[in-house]
Design an enzyme around this catalytic site. Structure first.
Site, mmCIF file in Angstrom:
data_model
loop_
_atom_site.group_PDB
_atom_site.id
_atom_site.type_symbol
_atom_site.label_atom_id
_atom_site.label_comp_id
_atom_site.label_asym_id
_atom_site.label_seq_id
_atom_site.Cartn_x
_atom_site.Cartn_y
_atom_site.Cartn_z
ATOM 1 N N GLU A 107 42.828 -100.618 -57.142
ATOM 2 C CA GLU A 107 43.541 -101.683 -56.414
ATOM 3 C C GLU A 107 42.677 -102.928 -56.249
ATOM 4 O O GLU A 107 41.565 -102.853 -55.722
ATOM 5 C CB GLU A 107 43.979 -101.158 -55.031
ATOM 6 C CG GLU A 107 44.830 -102.165 -54.284
ATOM 7 C CD GLU A 107 45.359 -101.624 -52.952
ATOM 8 O OE1 GLU A 107 45.561 -100.400 -52.832
ATOM 9 O OE2 GLU A 107 45.561 -102.440 -52.048
ATOM 10 N N LYS A 304 46.440 -96.092 -44.346
ATOM 11 C CA LYS A 304 46.375 -96.187 -45.819
ATOM 12 C C LYS A 304 45.246 -97.135 -46.213
ATOM 13 O O LYS A 304 44.469 -96.866 -47.134
ATOM 14 C CB LYS A 304 47.727 -96.661 -46.352
ATOM 15 C CG LYS A 304 47.856 -96.681 -47.862
ATOM 16 C CD LYS A 304 47.338 -97.945 -48.498
ATOM 17 C CE LYS A 304 47.526 -97.925 -50.011
ATOM 18 N NZ LYS A 304 46.837 -99.016 -50.693
ATOM 19 N N ASP A 320 36.885 -84.400 -53.204
ATOM 20 C CA ASP A 320 38.313 -84.131 -53.363
ATOM 21 C C ASP A 320 39.103 -85.066 -52.437
ATOM 22 O O ASP A 320 39.164 -84.836 -51.223
ATOM 23 C CB ASP A 320 38.535 -82.652 -53.002
ATOM 24 C CG ASP A 320 39.980 -82.222 -53.092
ATOM 25 O OD1 ASP A 320 40.865 -83.082 -53.133
ATOM 26 O OD2 ASP A 320 40.209 -81.001 -53.092
ATOM 27 N N HIS A 417 44.235 -111.045 -51.349
ATOM 28 C CA HIS A 417 44.699 -110.001 -52.268
ATOM 29 C C HIS A 417 45.146 -110.620 -53.595
ATOM 30 O O HIS A 417 44.767 -110.159 -54.669
ATOM 31 C CB HIS A 417 45.835 -109.212 -51.627
ATOM 32 C CG HIS A 417 46.354 -108.120 -52.505
ATOM 33 N ND1 HIS A 417 45.643 -106.963 -52.713
ATOM 34 C CD2 HIS A 417 47.470 -108.039 -53.247
ATOM 35 C CE1 HIS A 417 46.318 -106.211 -53.553
ATOM 36 N NE2 HIS A 417 47.430 -106.836 -53.898
#
Ligand code: MEV
Length: 463
Positions: A107, A304, A320, A417
């Protein structure tokens, strides 16, 4: 050729499914095909034998045959490698140690945001962490139709020491490293499911994540439980026959394996370059955290963003990320309502921002000694212990959240962004290096929007 599954179920399969099966034949022994055989099969079955698709898979192979084989053997049915960008976020001052964090993430703007947050806190004392506890958990889930108090007596006076004794071989190495099984409890769950009990064990797995160690101990518990119940004089034949070991498995929920990471400074030192005052920034930032604490819709996005920072380092260090994700979200729901993992106070002129993160990771075992980039990441981080890695991960999550909230309560998220996403848009448009440079300069002091870039690109092309 008639497909056996079609013949067998011809009358019961819906038409749509029959059509799908006719177009894509089921395959026998796919795993036994060579790599080229697998590719030929999938491209002929699903991609109209288009050579272009074969080329894509081949392009991502490594020229070094030994390295390619190593990657092939990490998983099954491998036909190519899937690259992720591997970036570095420098200037992280963590417990007075200056670190550069390895981040594997696709991202745009995550690494940039982490770097910016690290720099922000660099001259304010950096990040401080505390390991609160390091216990991991696993369960033998079983069904037994006996009175709970009778089973508890059997557990306390017979079974518990037998479980420790039966796992002595498995735990020997771990005990030599200072870890092992910490405790085993019998848990009565019969109020939720008839005759359901658990052996709930806690473990210290030192520098390993410990999944194989824990699961091996638990599988032995299952066997010992079966033997001991079969030999127990206090149970009737019917009671003995009712025993079913349903499963033995570690829990990825580790609410007793927690690290706290925090930053703090005087509100007067919270200098933000967006133009709002320090007090307004502190107030808005705290409101944003409170909103995530009380509003699950916002908490989900807020967390998130935290996991953007955590997962990127988890992946880069060969751990993991599914385990860290499920654990973090279970913990975020522990009150019964999904909430923020981070918290903020602004008392007595001090801005304080912290995360309590449950996370179980390892720096030995798994991929840590195998994947060359994982070895690189761990070397870059100074060969951390598991506890040090927990700290680094919590810091990465906190920094990411700080960066996101800082943008959200000031300029908005799109400015930074989209600037980082600009190259993706230009690559999609097939821009040359010169054109990319032109656009990077053009957007230096403007907010990037997808449709505007397309329009500007057309204009440039037509010039
Ligand atoms: C994007 O990946 C993450 C953010 O949405 C997180 C947040 O809103 O806090 C920016």
């Amino acid at each position: 050729m008639t497909i056996p599954i079609l013949k067998k179920h011809a009358n019961s399969l819906p038409l749509k499914l029959i059509f799908t099966i006719m177009n894509h034949k089921p395959v026998e022994g796919f795993s036994k095909l060579t790599k080229q055989g697998k590719i030929d099969w999938i491209v002929s079955q699903y991609l109209e034998n288009d050579a272009h698709y074969k080329k894509i898979l081949n392009q991502y192979w490594n020229d070094d045959a030994a390295l390619q084989k190593l990657h092939d053997e990490f998983s099954e049915n491998t036909v190519s490698n899937f690259y992720m960008p591997y970036g570095i976020a420098p200037n992280f001052l963590i417990n007075n140690k200056l670190l550069a964090l390895p981040m594997a993430i696709e991202e745009s703007s995550v690494v940039a945001a982490a770097s910016k947050a690290a720099k922000f806190w660099l001259d304010k004392g950096g990040f401080k962490t505390t390991i609160i506890n390091t216990e991991k958990l696993g369960h033998t889930h079983f069904i037994l139709n006996v009175e709970p108090h009778k089973l508890l007596n059997f557990f306390n006076f017979n079974l518990k020491q037998k479980l420790f004794a039966a796992t002595e071989d498995i735990t020997k190495n771990m005990r030599n490293r200072g870890g092992g099984i910490l405790d085993i409890k019998l848990i009565d769950k019969t109020a939720e499911l008839p005759n359901y009990f658990q052996l709930k064990a806690s473990f210290d797995t030192k520098d390993s994540m410990g999944a194989n160690f824990i699961n091996s101990c638990l599988e032995q518990f299952g066997k010992t439980l079966k033997e001991e119940v079969a030999n127990a004089e206090q149970f009737s034949p019917e009671e003995k026959n009712s025993l079913q070991i349903v499963m033995n498995i570690l829990s990825n929920y580790t609410p007793d394996c927690i690290v706290r990471a925090e930053v703090s400074c005087k509100i007067e030192d919270l200098k933000d370059d967006s133009g709002i005052s320090n007090e307004e920034f502190a107030w808005k930032f705290k409101q944003a955290v409170i909103i995530a604490e009380i509003e699950p819709y916002r908490a989900t996005t807020h967390n998130k963003g935290i996991m953007n920072g955590i997962d990127a380092v988890v992946i880069a260090t060969g751990n993991d990320f599914r385990a860290t994700e499920s654990c973090a979200h279970a913990y975020a729901s522990r009150s019964g309502k999904y909430s923020s993992l981070t918290h903020c106070t602004t008392d007595n002129g001090i801005f304080r921002f912290w995360i309590d993160l449950p996370i179980s990771v390892g720096v030995v075992g798994g991929l840590t000694n195998l994947h060359p980039l994982v070895k690189f990441s761990l070397a870059l981080l100074g060969k951390p212990s598991a506890q040090e890695l927990m700290s680094i991960l919590a810091v990465s999550g906190l920094a990411q959240n700080f960066g996101a909230l800082r943008s959200l309560v000031t300029t908005g998220i799109q400015k930074g962004h989209m600037k980082m996403h600009l190259l993706n848009i230009l690559n999609q448009l097939g821009a040359t290096e010169d054109e990319k440079q032109y656009f990077v300069n053009y957007y230096k002091d403007k907010t990037v929007s997808h449709h505007e870039v397309i329009a500007e690109f057309e204009k440039l092309k037509n010039k």
